[in-house]
Every structure is written in C-alpha cells, then in structure tokens.
Motif scaffolding. Structure first.
Motif, short mmCIF file in Angstrom:
data_model
loop_
_atom_site.label_atom_id
_atom_site.label_comp_id
_atom_site.label_asym_id
_atom_site.label_seq_id
_atom_site.Cartn_x
_atom_site.Cartn_y
_atom_site.Cartn_z
N GLU B 205 -22.20 3.01 19.24
CA GLU B 205 -23.55 3.51 19.46
C GLU B 205 -23.75 3.72 20.97
O GLU B 205 -23.53 2.81 21.76
N THR B 206 -24.14 4.93 21.33
CA THR B 206 -24.38 5.19 22.76
C THR B 206 -25.73 5.83 22.98
O THR B 206 -26.13 6.10 24.11
N GLY B 207 -26.44 6.11 21.89
CA GLY B 207 -27.66 6.91 22.02
C GLY B 207 -28.92 6.09 22.17
O GLY B 207 -29.98 6.66 22.45
N LYS B 208 -28.83 4.79 22.01
CA LYS B 208 -30.05 3.96 22.11
C LYS B 208 -30.69 4.13 23.47
O LYS B 208 -30.03 4.38 24.47
N LYS B 209 -31.98 3.89 23.49
CA LYS B 209 -32.72 4.15 24.72
C LYS B 209 -32.22 3.27 25.88
O LYS B 209 -32.10 3.74 27.00
N LYS B 210 -31.91 2.03 25.54
CA LYS B 210 -31.49 1.13 26.62
C LYS B 210 -30.11 1.47 27.17
O LYS B 210 -29.72 0.96 28.21
N LEU B 211 -29.39 2.37 26.45
CA LEU B 211 -28.07 2.79 26.95
C LEU B 211 -28.15 4.12 27.71
O LEU B 211 -27.15 4.62 28.19
N GLN B 212 -29.36 4.68 27.79
CA GLN B 212 -29.48 6.01 28.38
C GLN B 212 -29.05 6.05 29.84
O GLN B 212 -28.66 7.09 30.35
N TYR B 213 -29.13 4.91 30.51
CA TYR B 213 -28.80 4.93 31.93
C TYR B 213 -27.30 5.07 32.16
O TYR B 213 -26.83 5.32 33.26
N LEU B 214 -26.51 4.92 31.11
CA LEU B 214 -25.05 4.98 31.27
C LEU B 214 -24.54 6.41 31.19
O LEU B 214 -25.01 7.20 30.38
N SER B 215 -23.57 6.70 32.03
CA SER B 215 -23.02 8.06 32.04
C SER B 215 -21.78 8.10 31.14
O SER B 215 -21.27 7.07 30.72
N PHE B 216 -21.33 9.34 30.89
CA PHE B 216 -20.10 9.49 30.11
C PHE B 216 -18.95 8.80 30.81
O PHE B 216 -18.10 8.19 30.18
N GLY B 217 -18.95 8.89 32.15
CA GLY B 217 -17.89 8.27 32.93
C GLY B 217 -17.80 6.76 32.67
O GLY B 217 -16.71 6.21 32.56
N ASP B 218 -18.97 6.13 32.56
CA ASP B 218 -18.99 4.69 32.29
C ASP B 218 -18.30 4.39 30.96
O ASP B 218 -17.45 3.51 30.87
N PHE B 219 -18.69 5.16 29.97
CA PHE B 219 -18.12 4.93 28.64
C PHE B 219 -16.63 5.22 28.61
O PHE B 219 -15.84 4.51 28.00
N ALA B 220 -16.27 6.33 29.29
CA ALA B 220 -14.86 6.72 29.30
C ALA B 220 -14.02 5.63 29.93
O ALA B 220 -12.92 5.31 29.47
N PHE B 221 -14.59 5.00 30.99
CA PHE B 221 -13.89 3.92 31.67
C PHE B 221 -13.65 2.75 30.71
O PHE B 221 -12.55 2.21 30.61
N CYS B 222 -14.72 2.40 30.00
CA CYS B 222 -14.60 1.29 29.04
C CYS B 222 -13.60 1.64 27.94
O CYS B 222 -12.79 0.80 27.55
N ALA B 223 -13.69 2.89 27.47
CA ALA B 223 -12.81 3.31 26.39
C ALA B 223 -11.36 3.14 26.82
O ALA B 223 -10.52 2.65 26.06
N GLU B 224 -11.09 3.51 28.04
CA GLU B 224 -9.71 3.45 28.50
C GLU B 224 -9.22 2.00 28.52
O GLU B 224 -8.11 1.70 28.06
N LEU B 225 -10.08 1.11 29.03
CA LEU B 225 -9.71 -0.30 29.06
C LEU B 225 -9.47 -0.83 27.65
O LEU B 225 -8.51 -1.57 27.40
N MET B 226 -10.36 -0.45 26.75
CA MET B 226 -10.24 -0.95 25.39
C MET B 226 -8.98 -0.40 24.71
O MET B 226 -8.30 -1.13 23.98
N ILE B 227 -8.70 0.89 24.97
CA ILE B 227 -7.49 1.47 24.38
C ILE B 227 -6.27 0.72 24.91
O ILE B 227 -5.33 0.43 24.18
N GLN B 228 -6.33 0.39 26.19
CA GLN B 228 -5.17 -0.25 26.80
C GLN B 228 -4.96 -1.67 26.31
O GLN B 228 -3.84 -2.16 26.25
N ASN B 229 -6.08 -2.34 25.97
CA ASN B 229 -5.94 -3.77 25.69
C ASN B 229 -6.29 -4.21 24.29
O ASN B 229 -5.80 -5.23 23.83
N TRP B 230 -7.14 -3.51 23.65
CA TRP B 230 -7.66 -4.01 22.38
C TRP B 230 -7.11 -3.30 21.15
O TRP B 230 -7.48 -3.61 20.03
N THR B 231 -6.29 -2.28 21.35
CA THR B 231 -5.78 -1.56 20.19
C THR B 231 -4.40 -2.08 19.81
O THR B 231 -3.80 -2.84 20.55
N LEU B 232 -3.94 -1.58 18.68
CA LEU B 232 -2.61 -1.98 18.22
C LEU B 232 -1.56 -1.53 19.19
O LEU B 232 -0.59 -2.23 19.48
#
Lengths: 1084, 384
Positions: B205-232
């Motif tokens: 979920e990224t659309g909630k109002k309290k998440l509006q301050y986050l940019s795509f870059g922020d999410f992309a950064f997190c996604a990369e970390l998660m892909i690197q560490n939390w996936t199979l």
C-alpha cells in the motif's frame, strides 16, 4: 551447359502466428527453381522453426540460372484445409555466376507477402557449382559482370570501352490477363513479381551475350526499366555500356604501368600545348543571346503514331559530319576520324552486330581521364506513340474480344512485339545520333532513355551529351591498358572538354563564342549544358547548386490519336520553356554551365508536366555570364518603367547575393587578353536596348554582372511577368546546406563519412476548380520547393552537409494528383576545409596529382585489406573486453555461452552508450571489429565466417545505401553483383495501416530492409549507385485499398573504412613500403 | 492544393528527441506542432509551419511503427535467444552504437527504447503497489486528470509496467538482470522497473494519505533493499529441484523468513529482555543523542512497534500495510518529537547492535536480516 544449384533452408524466426488457437505456426518451406520443387519437413508449433534441411540440388542449364530467380515459399501446414502461404523470398542467383563476386549467398531474408508485408525471416544458404573451367565460363554469358554505376567501378580499370548495348523483352502483364479476374490479388501480384524477375534475368542474359560478342566482359552504367503499358503489355528494357574491365589488384601489370604515366600526367597539361594545330581563323561573327544547343523545334520528332517516322530527320542533321569534318581544325578532324573508324570498325565486324545499327552511345557519366575530348552539348529526342497501334491484327483481334479464352501462349503473339518497340527506340537513337553529328560529335555520353505512359499514349525520351571521345579507349586489340596510351596521347588541357567540337563557320545553332578563358586558344560557348558529371579535372570557381525548371501545361482530355497529336503539339513549347527557365535560373545564379541535366516530361490525363534538374556551376574556362536584363514592351509609361527598374534591381541583387553564396569570384581578366568580341547585329530586332552597345559604361557601374552581355527578358504580357516572379521565388537552401544532382558537389571535396540516403514521396491533390496553367505552375512549384524545404529541415542535424544526387521523379497517377518522388543522399563535410576559397590552378594541379597518387595507392591498400583476415586482430578484442568489464556486467556472466555473451556485449554496449555517450574510444574499437568482420570475405576464410551460426549474421549491422558510386571515407574493395528488385504491395485495409502515408512509409522501409538483407547475405556491407527507378502508387480510398509497385537497383559492394585501413597498417610492426603509402595517402 | 501523402524514409531512421518526447508525453500532432512553434524552432531554422507540420506527422508515424515493433519484440521473447532481438533495429535501419557517429539528435535504437520505457514519477506514484490489471486501467482517466499527464502517455506507461511484469513474472534469476536483458533498458531504469514490479507483486500500500510525502525514489530504494535481503533469491540458494513449484526468486518475499520473524516477538514479550535491551541502548547513547530523554521515554513503544511489524508479516494483509505500519509506528512518533535524522541513525544502529549482547536471545542472524534492511528503509523514509 549444366550447373548445379544447391539450396539449404536453415531456420526461420519471428514468423507470424498462423494458428490463432495455439498462437503458433506449423511452418514448412517450398524451394522452387524452374519447374522443380522441393519441400522441407513441417516444423510443428513454433514461430522460430529450425528446419536444417538437407541440400536441395537443382541441375539446370546456366541459361536458366541466369533467367530464373530462386523462389522460396514459407507455408503454414494445415491438416484439414489448404496450406496458408506466409510469404515468399525471391533470390537472384546471378551474383554467384561471376567468377570474382560472391561465392555463397547466406543470410536472413525477410519473408515478404504482397498483402501483409514482411512476416518474419528465413535463413537460407545458396551455392552454385558450375561444371566448367574458366574457358567454358567465358563461352556463356554467365561471366559478364553488371554494374549500375555510371563510371568505371572503383576497383577496376577500363581496358577498352566498347560502347552501347541495349535489349528489350516484352510480355503480357499478368495483372491484365483474364485469369486475373478469378485469382486472388496475392496470386496476381506474385505472378507479376515472378514474371518481372524472369524477364530481367532474360534481359540481362541477352545483354551479356551481346557484350561477349563485342569481346567485353562487363556492362557499366546498366539501366533497366519497366514500362507498365497496361493492356498492351509489359516491357522490360535495358541499356548499358559494354567494357573490358581489369581488376586493379593484378599487381604486376598495374604498378609499373601506373607509376610513370601519372608522373608525366602532372606535367603535360601545364607545360605543353596539346593542340598545336589550333586554327587561327576564328570566325568573327559570334551570335548573341541565343540558347545553346538545341533549337527546340528541331530536337525531337513530332510524331504521333499516325505520322511517318522520318519526320525526325531535320535538315540540319545532314550537315554534321561532312562539313565539320572537312572544315574543322585538323586536330578535331583527326580525332573525329579516329573515333569514327573506331566505332565503325566495330560496327562492321563480322559479328551478328553488323546487321544492327551501331549507336556510339555511352551510358557513363564519368570517365577515365583523357577519355572525353570535347563536349558539344545536350542532345535529346522525344517521340509520342500510341500503344494500341502496335499490335498486329491477330493480337488486336484477340485482345479486343473479352478474354474468355483458354490460356494463351502469349509468346507466339508477342513474337514481333519487341521488334516494334525496338524500332521505336532505334528511331529515337538514330535521331540522337544525327543531332550529335550536327554538333560535330560522333559520340553521345551520359546517355539515358525514359518513358512516360498515360493510358494508351506513351512518350519515349532519350537524351545525352554530344561529345568527341579519345579513340584510343575504344579500339579493339589494344592489350596494353589505357594508362600507357595516355602517355603518347596529346591530351587536351583541363579546359579541353569545353572547347567546341563543331565548326564555327557552320554552327548547328546560333551561339556566342569566345576564346577559352583558360588556354585562350580555342573557342568556347557562353554556356554549356551536359547530362554528365563534372569531369574531375575541370576547373570550377565557387560551388555548384541544384537548378530546377518546373512547368505544367494543361491539355484537353482526348482519345487516342487526337490525344497523341495534342501532346506532340505541346511538346515543343514545353521544351522551349523549360529551357528558357533553366537558362534564366542559371544566369540568376551567376553560373555558366549545367551538369547532370535531366529533363523529364510526364504525361497525364489532362496535363503535361516538365521537370528539369541539373547542377549549375561556374566553369573557369567559360566566359562570365551576363546578368538578366528586363525590357518592357512599351517603355513610355512612367510607372511601368519604374516597376521594371524595380524588378531589375531585385534581379541584380539576387545575382549578387547568389555569387556571394556560391563563392563565385572569378579572377578579373583584362579585355585585351580576351579580345573583345565584335558586336553583332541583333537577331531579335525587338530588343530595345542592346546591352553590348552600352557595355563599356555598364562595366564600370555594374561589376557584379561581369563584362558580358545581359540576358534579356522581355516583359510583354502577364505571362512573362509571371515568369520573372517565379524566377525570384526559388529560395536558396539554408546556410550549411548545398544540393546538387550530380555525384558530388563541385567545390566541396572534404567529405566526412556520415551519409544518409533517403526517399521522400509527396502527392498533392489539385482542386479542380481553378485549373489554369498559372495556378498549376504555382502548385507544382510550391510542391517541389516545399519538399526541398522539408528535406533541409529534416536533415538539419547533419549540417554542414550536401544533398547529392538529388533525383526528382514526377508522375501523374490520376486526374488531379501530382506525385513527386525524391531520392538523394545527404553527406556531411568538414566545414573548415570547405570554407577554403577557390583553388588556384596550382592548387588544383596539386590536388590532381594527389588523386593520381591515390590511384597508385589502390593496390597497396588492397594488399593491406587482403592480409587482414590473417591477423587475429587482438587489439580490437582487448578493447572489447575492457570495455565490457567497464560496463559493469560481470565477465563471468558473459562467459556462460557464446551466444549469450555476444548479446551481453551488445547489451552492455548499448546500455553503456546511454550512460556514457562520450566514450568514443570504445565505440571506435567496436567499429573496428565489425568492419573487420565484414571485410573478411575478401580473404579466403570467408565462407567459414559466413556459415557460422546464424545469429552471428545479425551482427552484420548496418548496410549503407547510397545513390553515389562511392562511399566517402571508405574504399570499395569488392563488387558482389547487381541488386535489382521489384516489389508489389497491396492492401485492402488502408485506413488500418495508417492511410496512404502509413502504407507507403512502411512499404518503403520494408523495401530498404529487403535490399539490406540481400546485400548482407551476399557478404556485402553497402549498396552503391542505388536508384529507385519506379514507385507507382495507386489508391482507392473509397474501397480502402491501395497498391504500390517499387523497383530498385544498385551494386552490392564490400567497403573498408579508410580509417580502419590506417589502423591496421599502423598496427603492423613491420612498417614496409605499403603501410607508409597508406599513411601518406591519409595525410594528403 | 491539398496534401494527400507526405513521407520521408531514410536508410537510417532519424529520431528527433524533442518530437519523441512530445510523442511520449501523448500530445496530438496539432498540439505537438503548436508546442514546437512555441519553442522557437521556426525562427532558429527558418522553416515554415507547413514544414513543421509535415515533419511532426512524419515522426509520429515513425514512432508508431517503432512502437508496433517493440510490442512484437515481446511477443517473441520466450521463443528466441535474446541476441536475436537485435535484428529488429536492423529492419528499421536504426543506427546501432557501433556505427553511431554520436550526433546529438540521432537517437540510436537503445535510446529510443529507453525513452519509450521512461515514465513519469507522478504517474508511477499513483499506480505503485496496485494490481496491474484491467480494473486499474479504468482509473487511468482519473490519474490523468489528477497529474496532468495526457491519457495517452498514462496508457503507454501503464502498459509498459504490465508488459514488463508479465514477462519477468515467470522468470528465475535476478529481477534487475532479467529486465535489463529482455527490455534492453539502462541499469537505472531496470532497477526502477524492478521496484515497480516488486511493489505490484506484493501489493504494498502506497496510496494512503500518510504515505503521500514519500517519493517513488524512496519506495524504489526500499524495494531494492528488500529484494536484496528478504527474497528467496537473496539467500543465494539455487533451487535444488528445478521442477519444484518454486516461488519467484526475486519477486516474492521469502515465506520461511517471514514465518521465522515471529520468533523476534520475544524481544518485546519478555519483559526482562525488553528492559535489558533498553538499558543497553540507553547506556550506549547517553550524551550522544539530542533527544535522549524522548528516546528513553519512547523506547518501549518504538521497539514494540518495530518488532510487531516483523511478527505480523506472515499475513498478506499486513505485508501490504508494511509501509503504513512503519510510518505509523516509527516515523511519525519520532517526527512528532523532532528527532534529527542523525539521532535516528544513532538510535537504529545502537538498537539493532545491542541485541547481540542479549544473552537470552537466540535469533541473531534472523534479527540482522530483518533489521539490516529495515534500518535502511526507515532512514530513507524518515524525512518531511
């Protein structure tokens, strides 16, 4: 004379989905040659089938090998219903029949369907085993090489230039056969494509036979055209120049022979007077203000089909050879005799040829040095014919009835049709020949033929440049090459070709003669029009430019004979006006000669269009052109006078501006040297002011016009006014752009390597309401001007650049439609060097010496490239390695498999390009490897290279296409054969394909792709002398349909970049004489 | 006089980057011409409006043809080795880098390609984490109105996401590499697409109002970390049995790992452990933190928040709400106490490191895998 044709079907890729249910295709291939067909297995359920078939072997006569195309059909197997065709590939196997061209055709060919366009690709390998030794080879017409290039191909040397060869074949057009009513459009299109392919093969074979009879081994300047005559059939005709060519790389013969003459050459032109027998008795009666070479009323025949053919022989043609031969200067006479005897000797030789009329024509537009002695001027002939008159009664009878007959053997009916067409062309050629004679010339160079057909009326046109040639090149039996001949020959100077070949006392037309501005010994005309390229040794001041004359004339719709008569009545006026326009525009540019002149007259239902294109230049040998003087008819009206003077001022300004733009600043020459021509009584008595009377005063005031007479334009009615206006509407190209329709732009010689060939097509619909001649002219003029403007805009990123070989073609597909097709190539050049002002004669001679050097160097250069494959080129590989490791893809990944790694390399290089545009070193290194790969067919290891896994072929990359005979910054190392392709594309879903523009855009892109694929399969990396000979477009928007026919041709070649050659030579540790030569060449 | 047909076909296809951009942005020919006129190109080049119109039409037609080509490319993707793809640019006569004379306006195929797959941040922010199905497509109209991006451009971007998603969905191996190889995208763009695909797959979920301050870059950064560490794929275990129904290595979170995360609950459930953890952190940070007292007061809440997020990740719904939870449980409390970013960093470092000194805690590796990624994400998410 059997030969064995071997074909292997390897694989397919990107096939279309034929089975909607599975989204897959069950493809198989039919391979057909002549009447034999082979099939591959069905490769089930794949869009990328791997057939890997056995070798299909066809045992055939070599006559068939030349005539028949190899036909490959890809089909989708269907168990329950008929198999669906996916598409076809026609492969012309002719290139495999020359001894030195391609040895194998192997590559991915786009699978083409006339309804759907390209549908995937197929990988095919084709080989030919001819069961003969070299001797046998010579006996058949197989060994004859064909070149579209209209000059001696770059890596050959002309031993003898034999002369004109022509042939035509006629057949019925499948589109008009009765069976067309019941078969599908696809079948009809394919029948047509196949037939034309067959006919071109046959034609080429027949021409080849003629060449062998003349003891030549090649046809240069080969031009093949189709006349779609509709109901009356389909004519395929070709003309060319038979030559005996020698490959330049035969070292023993070339090097010593070439060394000494080129040294001599440098000196001869300047130290010696080549024409010691100059006649001093120059006539003192030059005529003024007349157009030069063709008096329009005489230069073509006014033949409708009803008139007799002999009309064309005008009284003047009789006097040509006789009088000129006797009274002309001894040198000229001598030359003439030699030429004539050379030409006649051949005509009278005991070949089959003696029965035919020999025409001293040459389709070449550029010549070996010393070949061209004098140029007389343009000769042209036109003839109007009625197509339905040609059939013999039996034929007409059958055609006249509805075609509900059994399948007819058309050949039996058509048997004398070629004769009819032959007779037509023979007539025209005869006329051209007599025009040339009238100009005191025995040969016609830059010769070409064309037709324009509308319904049953056909205009046949031929044109060329009358010239006197050096007979040495034409003689049989001279085993030693021309280079040695050059030694003995008293060559004319650089201005020699400008000198008049005709006799001054007995001029075929009124012209204004002066002494040559270069040698001051011989007479030259005031302007020179030619259809050839600018000779390389000509001295030009400033730059050239494209000059066009455009003209439309309305004509009443009429039937048959009345129509033909109306057209032939209009033609003289068209020619005259086109000519006047050209002359005016030339003067307006401040130039005095036209090269590459091509006048196209197109006939439509209710109008005639004339379009003349040429490249204007300022020849240093010819007099400075006068300005344009405007004269009013009734000079009493004050405001009228004012208007006139205003116009005059505008014209003068334009001339001055143009001179600046094209850097025309000829050295001032004092009157005494030239000897002022004696003023003549005016021919046109209506002239109010004679410019020459007041010339002394004017000279002081109006330097920009030079000292010569002004060209007088009379404004006596609105039409003339219109003309003057239209003169001034032509906008010069934006700065940084030049354009010409010759091979290269006079005055620019520092081309860089970037080229962009393009085709642009425009069709406009005229509103039928306001169809007056004036409106029509304006529309047509706007169309052409806008088209040029669009081109300049499109190509603005290439500035500074020059549009070369700009080729306009006009057609009138329907009543109110005008179609203009342009093909040209944009070449960039180095601005800094280009800004150098005009070369002085000394510089020029230096340059000339260096070009001679270049010729010298050709052999060493080739040696370098030959030795290329033997080097494993480690440096380039290293570059690649380091480059890809830079790009961040782990090397281990690349190492997984060959196939994969090659992709990774590519991918990484692409990505890297995005990231690091500036990494030029790396890019350079990649380029090297690619070209090395391409260059490899020169060596022996070529076959291994090309039969490597198919995916290796996709690295062939870019195939260059150019209408020019050369590639700037590169050496052509091998000619692989002629490319001559004919495509039909039809659609019944025009709107869905993006309308007419979308349809044609896609089709032309597909044609390019197919040409490139065929060239790549031959092992080539470029097409030179590319030409789109026909682009016939028909639409029916109401039915949502359109059809288009395109015919293209060119020479497939292998080229090697000069910079790569340099790299290779500098990489060689043992710097021998050869590599130092290369470096020397590059620095010059 | 009306123009019926007007085309220009070069042996190499010229792409004007300005027109290309306008086309990508979904402008009609008329609008594009108007915009080009406004850019002053007529004055620069001395061209007429008619010339510009013709040029623009021509480019649009070319792009259209190339677009069809691109789609064809992906229809075929599974059947052929990737190296064969290069044939298509060859068909169209597009220059390849080895030949490119590096003229600024002549775009080689990869650039065309990259341009086609480029996207607007504003747009991606709207669809990030949403299901890339037809239902969402209906919303494109709303997005277009909201962001001011033309509908055409929205559609292209959305279709691109979908296309990439479909292709890499079934693939094994590194997500970024797969995208890069099959779509010939630049490294940067491939990473962005990996993030988009990853978010779409896990429906964060990224659309909630309290998440509006986050940019795509922020999410992309997190996604990369998660892909690197939390996936199979992150575990680096090559699947022993290739036929087994394996999860997508990079797209799905490691289920086993999520299951294990429950074990971390002891950190907050065991009162002694929590107190010990707190005292360790406080001792280490005393005097070093500007907001020490606030930290001390809030430690238990924060720690509970972070550990509970971990424990809940077994449920899909909670996975979707990961970012909402992180912002609610950590970012917002800290922000309301005005923690500077440097203090957050100190705290998080110490917070995760101190666990190693907890003798009773046995899941050190698990903790590191969880907290290492989470720390990076939180630091990125912590801004205004």
């Amino acid at each position: 004379m059997p030969g064995k044709l071997k074909v292997k079907i390897v694989a397919g890729r990107h096939l279309p989905v034929m089975d909607r249910a599975s989204d897959l295709t069950d493809a198989f291939v039919e391979v057909k040659f002549g009447n034999t067909t082979f099939k591959t297995d069905v490769y089930l359920k794949s869009l990328n089938p791997q057939w890997n078939s056995e070798w299909f072997k066809f045992e055939v006569d070599d006559e068939d090998l030349q005539d028949e195309p190899l036909q490959i059909t890809v089909l989708d197997h269907d168990t329950y219903s008929a198999n669906d065709a996916i598409g076809k590939v026609y492969i012309d196997i002719d290139p495999l029949l020359y001894s030195e061209a391609a040895t194998v055709i192997s590559g991915w060919f786009p699978i083409y369907d006339t309804i759907h366009g390209i549908r995937g690709e197929i990988n095919v390998v084709v080989k030919v085993d001819l069961f003969n030794d070299l001797n046998r080879f010579r006996q058949s017409s197989c060994g004859v090489k064909f070149f579209c290039t209209t000059s001696i191909p770059k890596c050959y040397r002309a031993v003898i230039i034999h002369g004109f060869v022509e042939e035509l074949v006629v057949n019925e057009d499948p589109e008009y056969q009765w069976i067309d009513r019941i078969r599908t459009p696809r079948a009809s299109n394919e029948a047509r494509q196949r037939l034309i392919s067959l006919m071109s093969g046959e034609l080429q074979r027949k021409i080849g036979l003629k060449v062998l009879e003349m003891r030549g081994n090649a046809v240069v300047g080969y031009l093949q055209c189709f006349d779609l005559e509709g109901e009356s059939g389909l004519v395929v005709r070709a003309i060319g120049t038979a030559c005996t060519l020698d490959k330049l790389s035969s070292p023993a013969a070339f090097l010593p022979a070439c060394n000494s003459p080129s040294k001599e050459m440098k000196e001869i032109p300047f130290n010696e007077d080549p024409n010691p027998n100059t006649h001093s008795s120059g006539p003192s009666t030059p005529l003024k203000n007349q157009t030069y070479s063709f008096s329009p009323s005489k230069s073509y025949s006014r033949q409708s089909s009803s008139s007799d053919t002999d009309l064309s022989l005008t009284p003047k043609t009789g006097m040509g050879s006789g009088s000129a031969g006797k009274e002309g200067g001894p040198f000229k006479a001598l030359l003439r005799q030699q030429t004539q005897s050379a030409l006649e000797q051949r005509g009278g030789s005991p070949h089959r040829f003696c029965r035919r009329r020999e025409f001293p024509f040459f389709t070449l537009t550029a010549f070996p040095p010393g070949f061209l002695v004098h140029v007389g001027g343009v000769v042209s002939a036109r003839s109007v014919k009625l197509l339905d008159r040609i059939h013999n009664p039996a034929f007409v009878g059958i055609m006249g009835n509805t075609r509900s007959y059994k399948l007819l053997d058309w050949n039996s009916f058509n048997s004398d049709e070629p004769e009819t067409r032959d007779a037509w062309w023979a007539e025209i050629r005869q006329e051209i020949k007599s025009h040339a004679k009238a100009l005191g010339c025995h040969a016609v160079v830059g010769y070409s033929e064309s037709t324009s057909i509308c319904e049953e009326v056909c205009i046949l046109s031929a044109s060329g440049t009358a010239a006197v040639l050096n007979p040495r090149f034409l003689q049989d039996g001279t085993v030693e090459g021309c280079l040695e001949q050059r030694l003995e020959e008293n060559l004319p100077t650089r201005c020699g070709f400008c000198h008049i070949p005709y006799d001054e006392l007995n001029m075929p037309f009124p012209a204004h003669l002066t002494y040559c501005y270069n040698c001051r010994k011989q007479k030259v005309p005031d302007v020179l029009f030619t259809t050839i390229d600018l000779p390389t040794d000509a001295t030009v001041i400033g730059k050239g430019c494209l000059i066009q004359a455009r003209l439309c004339r309305l004509k009443k719709k009429a039937q048959a004979e009345a129509n033909a008569t109306a057209i032939s009545n209009l033609l003289p006026f068209m020619e005259y006006e086109v000519h006047t326009q050209l002359m005016n525009k030339l003067k307006l540019k401040g130039m005095n000669a036209l090269f590459g002149l091509r006048i196209q007259i197109t006939v439509g239902e209710n109008m005639l269009m004339g379009l003349a294109s040429a490249t204007g230049v300022y020849l240093a040998a010819l007099p400075t052109p006068g300005g344009i003087q405007i004269a009013g008819k009734t000079p009493n009206d004050g405001s009228y006078e004012q208007h006139i003077s205003h116009m005059q001022k505008k014209i003068n300004d334009t001339i001055a501006k143009n001179k600046e733009l094209y850097e025309i600043n000829p050295p001032e020459i004092s009157e005494e040297i030239i000897g002022s021509p004696i003023p003549e009584p005016r021919q046109r008595s209506r002239l109010l002011r004679s410019q020459s009377e007041s010339s002394d005063e004017v000279t002081e005031l109006d330097l920009s016009h030079g000292k010569k007479d002004a060209f007088v334009l009379e404004i006596d009615d609105t039409d003339a006014m219109e003309d003057v206006h239209s003169l001034l509407t032509d906008v010069p190209p934006p700065s940084g752009f030049y354009s010409c329709n010759t091979e290269i732009m006079p005055g620019i010689n520092n081309w860089t390597s970037e080229i962009q060939m393009f085709t642009s097509v425009r069709v406009i619909r005229l509103s039928s309401l306001n169809l007056t001649n004036q409106a029509l002219n304006k529309n047509f003029n706007d169309l052409c001007e806008n088209l040029l403007k669009s081109l300049y805009f499109k190509l603005r990123s290439m500035i500074p650049c020059c549009l070369c070989h700009v080729n306009f073609t006009v057609s009138l597909p329907e009543d109110e439609l005008i179609q203009v097709t342009v093909t040209a190539v944009a070449i960039t050049f180095d601005k800094n060097q280009a800004l150098q002002t005009t070369k002085t004669p000394v510089e020029k001679s230096l340059q000339r010496a260096s070009t001679d050097n270049e010729e010298l160097l050709q052999f060493p250069l080739e040696l370098c490239s030959d030795s290329l494959p033997s080097h494993p080129f480690p440096p380039a590989k290293e570059h690649l390695e380091s480059a890809s490791s830079n790009s961040g893809i782990p090397a281990a990944q690349r190492a997984t498999s060959v196939d994969y790694s090659s992709f990774a390399d590519r991918c990484s290089s692409w990505i890297e390009l995005i990231k690091l545009k500036a990494q030029t070193i790396r890019r350079g290194s990649i380029k090297t490897t690619v070209t090395v790969e391409k260059a490899s067919p020169v060596g022996d290891g070529n076959f291994r290279n090309r039969s490597a896994p198919p995916c290796a072929n996709s690295t062939v990359g870019v195939v260059k296409m150019t209408p020019l005979s050369f590639i700037p910054g590169a050496k052509i190392t091998k000619y692989l054969g002629i490319i001559n392709m004919f495509f039909i594309r039809e659609t019944t879903s025009l709107r869905e394909e993006g309308g007419v523009s979308g349809f044609l855009h896609a089709f032309i892109a597909e044609v390019f792709a197919m040409v490139r694929a065929h060239v790549a399969a031959l092992g080539g990396n470029a097409v030179v002398s590319y030409i789109m000979k026909q682009c016939v477009f028909m639409e029916n928007p109401n039915k949502n349909q359109a059809q288009c026919l395109i015919n293209v041709s060119g020479d497939a070649v292998v080229f090697v970049r000069e910079s790569d050659l340099e790299v290779v030579s500098s990489q060689q540790p043992t710097t021998n004489c050869q590599s130092s030569c290369t470096e020397g060449e590059v620095t010059t | 006089m009306t123009s019926e047909l007007d085309i220009f076909v070069g042996n190499t296809t010229l792409i004007d980057e300005d027109v290309y951009r306008l086309w990508l942005d979904g402008y009609s020919v008329t609008d594009a011409v108007a915009l080009r006129v406004r850019s002053g190109i007529l004055e620069q080049t001395g061209a007429t409006a008619a010339v510009l119109q013709s040029d623009t039409m021509d480019h649009y037609r070319t792009f259209h043809m190339l677009e069809r080509l691109l789609h064809l490319l992906h229809q075929l993707i599974f059947q052929i080795p990737p190296s064969r793809l290069t044939v298509y640019p060859f068909w169209m006569g597009l220059t390849q880098p080895s030949e490119s004379p590096a003229r600024p306006r002549q775009t080689p195929f990869p650039l065309f390609y990259g341009g086609y797959y480029a996207f607007d941040e504003a747009f991606v922010r709207e669809v990030l984490g949403k299901k890339l199905s037809k239902g969402t497509k209906k919303d494109l109209d709303d997005i277009s109105t909201k962001t001011g991006i033309t509908l055409k451009s929205c559609r292209r971007q959305f279709d691109n996401f979908k296309r990439v998603f479909k292709v890499v969905e079934e693939m094994r191996g590194s997500l970024v590499d797969n995208i890069q190889q099959h779509f010939l995208l630049s490294d940067r763009l491939a990473r962005d697409y990996a993030a988009i695909v990853f978010f779409a797959n896990n429906r964060f979920e990224t659309g909630k109002k309290k998440l509006q301050y986050l940019s795509f870059g922020d999410f992309a950064f997190c996604a990369e970390l998660m892909i690197q560490n939390w996936t199979l794929g992150a575990v680096g275990e090559a699947p022993t049995d290739p036929d087994s129904q394996m999860d997508d290595m990079d797209m799905d979170l490691d289920k086993e790992f999520l299951q294990d995360l429950k074990e971390l609950k002891v950190l907050v459930a065991d009162k002694d452990l929590l107190d010990l953890h707190k005292s360790l952190v406080c001792t280490a940070l005393r005097g070093k933190l500007g907001v020490f007292s606030e930290m001390e007061a809030n430690f238990k809440n924060l720690s509970r928040g972070l550990v509970n997020v971990a424990a809940k990740l077994t449920h899909n719904k909670d996975v979707r709400d990961l970012f909402v939870d992180l912002v609610e449980k950590f970012v917002e409390p800290c922000r309301s106490d005005h923690w500077p970013l440097s203090d957050v960093r100190f705290f998080l470092n110490q917070y995760s490191a101190s666990v190693h000194s907890l003798d009773g805690f046995r899941h050190q590796a698990l903790w590191d895998r969880y907290m290492g990624t989470l720390r990076g994400c939180l630091l990125r998410l912590y801004h205004d």
